[in-house]
Scaffold this motif. Structure first.
Motif, PDB file in Angstrom:
ATOM      1  N   VAL A  24    -146.680 -29.344  12.445  1.00 45.83           N
ATOM      2  CA  VAL A  24    -145.685 -28.709  13.296  1.00 45.83           C
ATOM      3  C   VAL A  24    -144.904 -27.605  12.606  1.00 45.83           C
ATOM      4  O   VAL A  24    -144.349 -26.752  13.246  1.00 45.83           O
ATOM      5  CB  VAL A  24    -144.750 -29.776  13.898  1.00 45.83           C
ATOM      6  N   ASP A  27    -145.613 -24.089  13.749  1.00 46.76           N
ATOM      7  CA  ASP A  27    -145.658 -23.898  15.189  1.00 46.76           C
ATOM      8  C   ASP A  27    -144.806 -22.710  15.612  1.00 46.76           C
ATOM      9  O   ASP A  27    -143.590 -22.704  15.439  1.00 46.76           O
ATOM     10  CB  ASP A  27    -145.133 -25.176  15.868  1.00 46.76           C
ATOM     11  N   ARG A  29    -143.854 -21.888  18.370  1.00 47.52           N
ATOM     12  CA  ARG A  29    -142.955 -22.130  19.498  1.00 47.52           C
ATOM     13  C   ARG A  29    -141.538 -22.456  19.072  1.00 47.52           C
ATOM     14  O   ARG A  29    -140.691 -22.727  19.881  1.00 47.52           O
ATOM     15  CB  ARG A  29    -143.503 -23.248  20.370  1.00 47.52           C
ATOM     16  N   TYR A  30    -141.284 -22.459  17.775  1.00 50.86           N
ATOM     17  CA  TYR A  30    -139.896 -22.699  17.376  1.00 50.86           C
ATOM     18  C   TYR A  30    -138.953 -21.634  17.854  1.00 50.86           C
ATOM     19  O   TYR A  30    -137.761 -21.815  17.883  1.00 50.86           O
ATOM     20  CB  TYR A  30    -139.786 -22.894  15.862  1.00 50.86           C
ATOM     21  N   ASP A  33    -136.576 -21.482  23.433  1.00 54.45           N
ATOM     22  CA  ASP A  33    -135.182 -21.889  23.610  1.00 54.45           C
ATOM     23  C   ASP A  33    -135.078 -23.391  23.748  1.00 54.45           C
ATOM     24  O   ASP A  33    -135.950 -24.030  24.322  1.00 54.45           O
ATOM     25  CB  ASP A  33    -134.636 -21.242  24.884  1.00 54.45           C
ATOM     26  N   ASP A  35    -133.987 -26.851  25.419  1.00 52.31           N
ATOM     27  CA  ASP A  35    -133.725 -27.239  26.806  1.00 52.31           C
ATOM     28  C   ASP A  35    -132.263 -27.681  26.917  1.00 52.31           C
ATOM     29  O   ASP A  35    -131.530 -27.725  25.913  1.00 52.31           O
ATOM     30  CB  ASP A  35    -134.710 -28.332  27.256  1.00 52.31           C
ATOM     31  N   GLN A  38    -131.156 -30.608  24.780  1.00 56.12           N
ATOM     32  CA  GLN A  38    -131.121 -30.185  23.378  1.00 56.12           C
ATOM     33  C   GLN A  38    -129.868 -29.357  23.103  1.00 56.12           C
ATOM     34  O   GLN A  38    -129.181 -29.558  22.095  1.00 56.12           O
ATOM     35  CB  GLN A  38    -132.387 -29.376  23.040  1.00 56.12           C
ATOM     36  N   GLY A  55    -136.694 -39.822  23.171  1.00 53.74           N
ATOM     37  CA  GLY A  55    -138.051 -40.368  23.249  1.00 53.74           C
ATOM     38  C   GLY A  55    -139.020 -39.530  22.424  1.00 53.74           C
ATOM     39  O   GLY A  55    -138.646 -38.503  21.862  1.00 53.74           O
ATOM     40  N   PRO A  56    -140.265 -39.952  22.374  1.00 50.28           N
ATOM     41  CA  PRO A  56    -141.241 -39.228  21.561  1.00 50.28           C
ATOM     42  C   PRO A  56    -141.456 -37.802  22.065  1.00 50.28           C
ATOM     43  O   PRO A  56    -141.458 -37.562  23.271  1.00 50.28           O
ATOM     44  CB  PRO A  56    -142.524 -40.056  21.741  1.00 50.28           C
ATOM     45  N   GLY A  57    -141.593 -36.886  21.118  1.00 48.80           N
ATOM     46  CA  GLY A  57    -141.929 -35.512  21.470  1.00 48.80           C
ATOM     47  C   GLY A  57    -140.821 -34.735  22.138  1.00 48.80           C
ATOM     48  O   GLY A  57    -141.051 -33.668  22.692  1.00 48.80           O
ATOM     49  N   THR A  58    -139.591 -35.240  22.081  1.00 44.04           N
ATOM     50  CA  THR A  58    -138.491 -34.521  22.734  1.00 44.04           C
ATOM     51  C   THR A  58    -137.804 -33.549  21.773  1.00 44.04           C
ATOM     52  O   THR A  58    -136.834 -32.905  22.145  1.00 44.04           O
ATOM     53  CB  THR A  58    -137.448 -35.509  23.306  1.00 44.04           C
ATOM     54  N   THR A  61    -136.497 -33.212  15.530  1.00 43.84           N
ATOM     55  CA  THR A  61    -136.422 -32.394  14.316  1.00 43.84           C
ATOM     56  C   THR A  61    -135.943 -30.992  14.661  1.00 43.84           C
ATOM     57  O   THR A  61    -135.101 -30.403  13.969  1.00 43.84           O
ATOM     58  CB  THR A  61    -137.811 -32.341  13.657  1.00 43.84           C
ATOM     59  N   GLN A 201    -139.495 -46.732  19.747  1.00 48.87           N
ATOM     60  CA  GLN A 201    -140.375 -46.483  18.605  1.00 48.87           C
ATOM     61  C   GLN A 201    -139.954 -47.264  17.364  1.00 48.87           C
ATOM     62  O   GLN A 201    -140.407 -46.966  16.254  1.00 48.87           O
ATOM     63  CB  GLN A 201    -140.394 -44.999  18.258  1.00 48.87           C
ATOM     64  N   HIS A 238    -141.644 -32.120  24.890  1.00 45.43           N
ATOM     65  CA  HIS A 238    -142.229 -30.825  24.524  1.00 45.43           C
ATOM     66  C   HIS A 238    -143.584 -30.965  23.859  1.00 45.43           C
ATOM     67  O   HIS A 238    -144.251 -29.982  23.615  1.00 45.43           O
ATOM     68  CB  HIS A 238    -141.282 -30.078  23.573  1.00 45.43           C
ATOM     69  N   ARG A 239    -143.931 -32.184  23.522  1.00 46.63           N
ATOM     70  CA  ARG A 239    -145.174 -32.353  22.760  1.00 46.63           C
ATOM     71  C   ARG A 239    -146.408 -32.040  23.598  1.00 46.63           C
ATOM     72  O   ARG A 239    -147.417 -31.601  23.066  1.00 46.63           O
ATOM     73  CB  ARG A 239    -145.250 -33.783  22.212  1.00 46.63           C
ATOM     74  N   GLY A 424    -144.005 -40.159  13.572  1.00 46.58           N
ATOM     75  CA  GLY A 424    -143.395 -38.830  13.437  1.00 46.58           C
ATOM     76  C   GLY A 424    -144.416 -37.702  13.340  1.00 46.58           C
ATOM     77  O   GLY A 424    -144.047 -36.547  13.234  1.00 46.58           O
TER      78      GLY A 424
END
Ligand SMILES: Nc1ncnc2c1ncn2[C@@H]1O[C@H](COP(=O)(O)OP(=O)(O)OP(=O)(O)O)[C@@H](O)[C@H]1O
Length: 632
Positions: A24, A27, A29-30, A33, A35, A38, A55-58, A61, A201, A238-239, A424
């Motif tokens: 990642v 990536d 896409r950092y 913007d 959401d 966030q 939750g996962p992938g939200t 980090t 998790q 976002h994942r 992770g």
């Protein structure tokens, strides 16, 4: 004495290896913007104390890094911000992402990022000249906790903190939870705290093989709720864009967390939903065709034994492993550069000459400038000189610095790993093998298994396949997995202590320097090899000599491995212990560094005795062998 460089060193790179699991860090896409959820967390007042359900992938980090940027914009000094995360790899990931997020490189350097254990260590060592790291992390946490509770100097210093960010808080229980809560209680009122957690998790059992290592006692999340932390949530995933995966990430998560349903029933429901929503069903482990998967694929198993079985079914296909118990993978370019460098210092121009002579571009090979920066950061004496003794000391640690190690064991191919070791992380394509039933055992064990299954299912970005793992019964000898099979046993080979410098270039393993040179040459010429075998050899004190299928000796396995074989013989009530281990593979080569003050160095041939760098095969095997007779 000079040592001609006659090893074939041009094959270091491998340009054929294509993209691997999405890391990642890179990536693009950092730039995207944040959401709304966030934004709420990122822009909260610096002194806010927030428990963020994510939750996962939200994007935990992602948000943690932007939260730091916002704190700095609001006048919080970077050096007064602490980010505490669970794993060393996560810490490394945050450091990289933070450098990409913050405008000022100095700020990115100043933010203090640590694992919980190293955070505790920094508190303890910062205040005590006699602080000694006992080697036992739990003990270290306990000692630091009592300082946080009683030592006024420590408490004063903690009060200087202006913001504390804690990631993966769902996993913090017992003494670690007490420790974090004690710190929260010491902080000044204007010091904010942001805590990210996903109860769905939570994995309390630390290893892939434990059912559960005890989640009794204090839980950090309960303590924070009791202290009146505000609540926030990241709910946009976002994942992935896959509708099926989104349903797992969001809908199935609700079921995981619904404790109005019994664990046994919930386990079956969650398993059923994951199977229904997955893109494909791929059958039992023995049908796994690794050759048909891309480099980007991640095959996930519940236990190390399952990983070893899947790996041995696919021994002819290059692949990588990700699980605990394996040695650190310091890349081979380090050993290739320095195995015959006897002087303590290395200048930048000497480094350039060696690099151009020995290292070809390729997958996993940094650029010459990146390599110099890495060496310099680990052991730079001045801008133009590296202290190789220092480098050896750093790389000989059981946990060398993250930038120097690869999280996977092996050089190419899809990854087979445990769910625990993949927390992770994410991959384009995930193939998850589920145990036949989930939700059995004690309530606590059943809940843990449900969460582990959920973590596995939420690593995929694009595609999830489900297979059935057989749930084979296996045992462990000193952590080494073994199990009965028809006609004998299968035994794990490749644990961190199975082969060492002495077994690779030592005087006991090879009568002459020329023999050791030849053996290192074989490894470098053919880093990836199938069908190695090990057999007890009188010339090396009946330790097991490791040989290629052409009968060339490449090393001698450790005394410790032989002792484990004796333990397995005792556990199985047979005698003598196995003396022949076939079907061992080398998944590539790695560097071993020997500390300058390690007394075992004297047992090595030159030049390795002086240089302190050598190459080792990355051994993998679930070797099937015969047992001795039943003991009477
Ligand atoms: N605002 C955003 N816009 C676009 N992509 C984002 C955004 N936030 C996060 N991402 C991407 O979503 C993915 C998941 O983010 P991240 O790995 O931070 O999730 P996580 O919450 O830590 O997940 P997990 O708990 O499963 O480990 C990453 O690939 C990241 O690049």
């Amino acid at each position: 004495m000079t040592h001609p460089i006659n090893l074939p060193i041009h094959q270091v790179g491998n340009d054929d290896v294509r993209s691997e699991e999405i890391l990642v860090t890179a990536d693009p896409r950092y730039q995207d913007d944040p959401d709304n959820g966030q934004k709420t967390v990122i822009r909260a007042a610096p002194e806010d104390r927030l428990l963020v359900d994510a939750g996962p992938g939200t994007g935990k980090t992602h948000v943690a890094c932007h939260r730091v940027a916002s704190l700095i914009e609001n006048g919080v000094p970077a050096s007064r911000i602490w980010i505490v995360s669970f794993a060393r790899t996560a810490v490394h990931e945050i450091r990289n992402r933070l450098a990409a997020t913050l405008e000022d490189a100095g700020d990115a350097e100043s933010v203090r990022i640590a694992t919980l254990d190293s955070y505790a260590w920094s508190i303890q060592s910062g205040f005590s000249a006699e602080a000694t790291l006992s080697g036992n992390y739990d003990h270290n946490i306990q000692k630091t906790l009592s300082k946080v509770l009683k030592d006024e100097d420590v408490r004063d210093d903690l009060r200087r903190t202006r913001h504390l960010i804690v990631d993966e808080a769902q996993d913090i229980i017992g003494p670690r939870a007490e420790f974090v809560l004690a710190i929260v209680d010491v902080l000044n009122a204007e010091c904010g705290v942001t805590v990210f957690a996903d109860q769905a998790q939570a994995i309390y059992g630390f290893t892939e093989d434990d059912a559960l290592s005890g989640s009794n006692g204090v839980r950090l999340l309960d303590g924070l709720v009791a202290r009146g932390f505000g609540r926030a949530a990241l709910s946009q995933v976002h994942r992935t864009n896959s509708p099926e995966l989104l349903e797992i990430f969001i809908g199935v998560r609700k079921k995981v967390l619904d404790d109005s349903v019994s664990a046994a029933k919930r386990g079956a429901q969650v398993r059923g939903e994951i199977v229904r929503l997955a893109h494909e069903y791929v059958g039992p482990t023995k049908n796994l065709r690794l050759a048909e998967l891309s480099e980007a694929a991640l095959v996930l198993m519940r236990r190390r034994c399952d990983v070893l079985i899947a790996s041995s079914y696919n021994q002819d296909v290059p692949h990588r492993l990700r699980m605990s118990g394996l040695p650190p993978c310091v890349p081979r370019w380090v050993g290739l550069l320095f195995w015959d460098h006897i002087a303590r210092k290395l200048t930048r121009s000497e480094f350039h000459i060696r690099w151009h002579e020995r290292i070809a571009n390729g997958h996993g090979i940094p650029s010459i400038d990146e390599a110099w920066t890495l060496l310099f950061e680990a052991a730079g004496e001045s801008d133009t000189v590296i202290d190789l003794h220092h480098l050896r000391a750093v790389l000989a640690r059981s946990n060398p610095p993250v930038p120097f190690t690869s999280p996977e064991f092996g050089e190419q191919g899809p990854i087979i790993g445990t769910i625990h070791a993949s927390k992770g992380r994410e991959a384009e394509e995930v193939c998850l093998y589920l145990p036949p039933t989930v939700g059995e055992g004690s309530n606590e064990e059943a809940n843990e298994e449900i969460r582990v299954m959920f973590v596995g299912a939420t690593r995929a970005r694009k595609r999830l396949s489900i297979g059935d793992s057989p749930g084979t019964h296996s045992s462990q000898a000193e952590g080494r997995v073994w199990k009965f099979v028809r006609g004998g046993v299968q035994i794990e080979v490749g644990r961190s202590y199975d082969i060492d410098a002495e077994g690779l270039v030592g005087k006991s393993a090879f009568p002459t320097q020329a023999d050791a040179l030849e053996a290192q040459g074989v490894l470098i010429k053919k880093p990836i090899q199938q069908r190695l075998f090990a057999s007890a050899d009188k010339t090396v004190g009946w330790n097991l000599a490791l040989k290629t299928r052409d009968n060339e000796r490449v090393g001698v396995l450790s005394r410790k491995l032989k002792d484990d074989l004796t333990t397995i013989a005792n556990m199985s009530g047979t005698w003598p212990p196995p003396s022949y281990l076939p079907f061992i593979r080398s998944a590539g080569i790695r560097t071993i560094a020997v500390r300058p003050d390690d007394p075992r160095r004297e047992q090595l041939h030159e030049p390795w005795c002086s240089s302190g760098f050598l190459l080792a095969p990355m051994l993998i095997g679930f070797s099937r062998t015969k047992l001795g007779d039943k003991k009477t």
